[in-house]
Design an enzyme around this catalytic site. Structure first.
Site, short mmCIF file in Angstrom:
data_model
loop_
_atom_site.label_atom_id
_atom_site.label_comp_id
_atom_site.label_asym_id
_atom_site.label_seq_id
_atom_site.Cartn_x
_atom_site.Cartn_y
_atom_site.Cartn_z
N PRO A 276 20.20 44.42 88.40
CA PRO A 276 20.19 43.80 87.08
C PRO A 276 19.28 44.53 86.10
CG PRO A 276 18.94 42.48 88.64
CD PRO A 276 19.59 43.59 89.41
N VAL A 277 19.73 44.66 84.87
CA VAL A 277 18.94 45.30 83.82
C VAL A 277 18.79 44.29 82.69
CG1 VAL A 277 18.82 47.19 82.16
CG2 VAL A 277 19.76 47.60 84.44
N LYS A 278 17.61 43.69 82.61
CA LYS A 278 17.34 42.70 81.56
C LYS A 278 16.21 43.14 80.64
CE LYS A 278 19.20 38.84 84.08
NZ LYS A 278 20.24 38.25 83.31
N THR A 279 15.44 44.13 81.07
CA THR A 279 14.32 44.61 80.27
C THR A 279 14.34 46.13 80.22
OG1 THR A 279 12.80 44.83 82.12
CG2 THR A 279 12.90 42.65 81.08
N ASP B 41 13.35 47.46 83.53
CA ASP B 41 14.45 47.49 84.50
C ASP B 41 15.30 48.74 84.30
OD1 ASP B 41 13.65 45.00 85.45
OD2 ASP B 41 15.16 43.91 84.30
#
Length: 111
Positions: A72-75, A78
């Protein structure tokens, strides 16, 4: 998060709704600058695409994807981790955690 849709079923629902999917609207109380509680109060209105599942009734199905299949890439941290050597691209073009990480993804915190 990902949604996989049967495009023919989606087209049918959109025709029935005359081009509109009847999704519930959620309201979130926030401030203009979330880091500054004294900044002006605002009301954010949004719809959750996941709520579209209710429009398909019993035809909708959930697919459980193991964490080993995605990162997951949320920031920004990340994204930096994903672009680092902690991950590698397999011959099948999948991005996976490098074996030397032993299943533990890196944590990058930016200030």
């Amino acid at each position: 998060n990902n949604l996989w849709l049967d495009l023919e079923a989606l087209q049918k629902k959109m025709r029935l709704g005359k081009g509109v999917m009847p999704l519930p609207v959620m309201s979130n109380k926030k401030t203009v600058d979330p880091r500054d509680k004294a900044s002006a109060a605002v009301l954010q209105l949004e719809t959750a695409m996941g709520a579209a599942i209710q429009c398909f009734g019993a035809e909708a199905k959930a697919i459980l994807t193991p964490r080993s299949r995605f990162a997951p890439v949320k920031t920004t941290g990340d994204l930096l981790a994903l672009k680092s050597d902690a991950y590698e691209v397999t011959p099948e073009h999948c991005v996976t955690l490098a074996p030397e990480r032993k299943g533990v993804p890196p944590i990058i915190k930016l200030d």
